[in-house]
Design an enzyme around this catalytic site. Structure first.
Site, PDB file in Angstrom:
ATOM      1  N   LEU A  24       0.727  -1.345  -0.002  1.00  0.00           N
ATOM      2  CA  LEU A  24       0.364  -0.278  -0.299  1.00  0.00           C
ATOM      3  C   LEU A  24       0.832   1.422  -0.385  1.00  0.00           C
ATOM      4  O   LEU A  24       1.949   1.065   0.708  1.00  0.00           O
ATOM      5  CB  LEU A  24      -0.846   0.365   1.403  1.00  0.00           C
ATOM      6  CG  LEU A  24      -2.429  -0.911   1.166  1.00  0.00           C
ATOM      7  CD1 LEU A  24      -2.586  -1.242   2.677  1.00  0.00           C
ATOM      8  CD2 LEU A  24      -3.275  -1.192   0.404  1.00  0.00           C
ATOM      9  N   HIS A 135       5.128   5.202   1.121  1.00  0.00           N
ATOM     10  CA  HIS A 135       4.589   4.165   1.512  1.00  0.00           C
ATOM     11  C   HIS A 135       3.968   3.442   1.979  1.00  0.00           C
ATOM     12  O   HIS A 135       4.309   4.315   3.495  1.00  0.00           O
ATOM     13  CB  HIS A 135       6.156   2.476   1.084  1.00  0.00           C
ATOM     14  CG  HIS A 135       5.848   1.373   0.963  1.00  0.00           C
ATOM     15  ND1 HIS A 135       4.679   0.878   1.943  1.00  0.00           N
ATOM     16  CD2 HIS A 135       5.120   1.061  -0.644  1.00  0.00           C
ATOM     17  CE1 HIS A 135       4.366  -0.557   1.219  1.00  0.00           C
ATOM     18  NE2 HIS A 135       4.760  -0.704  -0.086  1.00  0.00           N
ATOM     19  N   HIS A 136       2.956   3.135   2.762  1.00  0.00           N
ATOM     20  CA  HIS A 136       2.146   2.518   3.994  1.00  0.00           C
ATOM     21  C   HIS A 136       2.941   2.340   5.381  1.00  0.00           C
ATOM     22  O   HIS A 136       2.923   3.117   5.991  1.00  0.00           O
ATOM     23  CB  HIS A 136       1.003   2.167   3.299  1.00  0.00           C
ATOM     24  CG  HIS A 136       0.213   2.371   4.960  1.00  0.00           C
ATOM     25  ND1 HIS A 136      -0.119   3.048   6.284  1.00  0.00           N
ATOM     26  CD2 HIS A 136      -1.689   2.268   4.457  1.00  0.00           C
ATOM     27  CE1 HIS A 136      -1.044   3.524   6.645  1.00  0.00           C
ATOM     28  NE2 HIS A 136      -1.902   3.304   5.441  1.00  0.00           N
ATOM     29  N   SER A 137       4.022   1.440   5.178  1.00  0.00           N
ATOM     30  CA  SER A 137       4.530   1.552   5.912  1.00  0.00           C
ATOM     31  C   SER A 137       5.915   2.287   6.274  1.00  0.00           C
ATOM     32  O   SER A 137       6.067   1.886   8.019  1.00  0.00           O
ATOM     33  CB  SER A 137       6.376   0.742   5.574  1.00  0.00           C
ATOM     34  OG  SER A 137       6.921   0.408   4.477  1.00  0.00           O
TER      35      SER A 137
END
Length: 261
Positions: A24, A135-137
């Protein structure tokens, strides 16, 4: 030894977001009243990006750790050439198409997982548009907002941020009354908290098992098929009224409908 201290393992949730099945990204679109000067953006990032560890770290080769790295902000700020013939009558469709194409291009994992795209294109709501992709991380939306605020200053007072996030008040786990009334109330409080934690855990596990076995999402006109995640993404910018929202609510047979201000 220094590199080992700077390396940090990914959290379990960050590992989930890095998995190929999910992967994601956050996309934030910001409209401005004036054209964007890329040099101003670059200068602000050079002074602030290192204050945010995730935005100045890259993934290790095995994808298990964050590694501090030198950030070349010029590689992360992209100013594409805009052909006036592509804009035609309105710039909003150009911006929507650009963001839609951007979702199909993966981030470069050899450097920190974020970039900024500057589109000096006039739309119905703005003179220029900035697209921030991360990035969702790296974190949630608050991480991006924090970096944006750190890079934003008032032109009338450059030393002052244009806005600020109010500080969060810490809540003590044990109230002052419990501390005054001795060990008995503290024991009761601890037992009650533990029992509530155990009960909530059991309920969550049962709901998870039921979802895997037989619970399904309610079918609505907006629900996609099983392969909907594989379809290309398409972004649209629209201004809608509350009557349109109510129409969607009625079509989906929603029992409760809340609006948060």
């Amino acid at each position: 030894m220094k590199n080992e201290e700077e390396d940090e393992p990914l959290s379990p949730l960050a590992r989930v977001f890095q998995s190929p099945a999910i992967d994601l990204c956050n996309i934030v679109v910001v409209g401005l009243k004036t054209k964007i000067n890329p040099d101003v953006v670059l200068d602000a990032l050079k002074h602030n990006v290192y204050k945010h560890p995730r935005f100045s770290s890259k993934l290790s080769e095995n994808g298990a750790k964050w590694i501090k790295t030198e950030v070349n902000v010029e590689d992360h700020v992209i100013v594409p050439y805009v052909d006036p013939a592509e804009i035609c009558e309105g710039g909003q469709s150009f911006v929507d198409d650009y963001i839609s194409r951007l979702t199909m291009i993966p981030l470069d994992r050899s450097r920190p997982l974020w970039d900024i795209h500057i589109l000096n294109v006039k739309t119905s709501d703005a003179e220029a548009v900035g697209v921030i992709r991360s990035h969702h991380s790296l974190g949630d939306g608050m991480s991006i907002i924090s970096l944006m605020l750190a890079c934003t200053h008032k032109t009338s007072n450059p030393d002052m941020l244009s806005t600020a996030i109010p500080p969060m008040k810490r809540r003590s786990t044990v109230s002052h009354s419990l501390e005054r009334n001795g060990w008995f109330l503290r024991v009761i409080f601890t037992i009650g908290s533990t029992m509530r934690l155990i009960w909530n855990t059991i309920v969550d596990m049962l709901l998870l098992a039921a979802t895997v076995l037989f619970l399904k999402d309610t079918k609505t006109p907006m629900k996609g098929n099983a392969n909907v995640r594989r379809n290309p993404r398409r972004f649209y910018h629209r201004t809608i009224s509350l009557d349109d929202i109510k129409l969607i609510k009625n079509a989906m047979n929603m029992v409760r409908f809340d609006l948060c201000s």
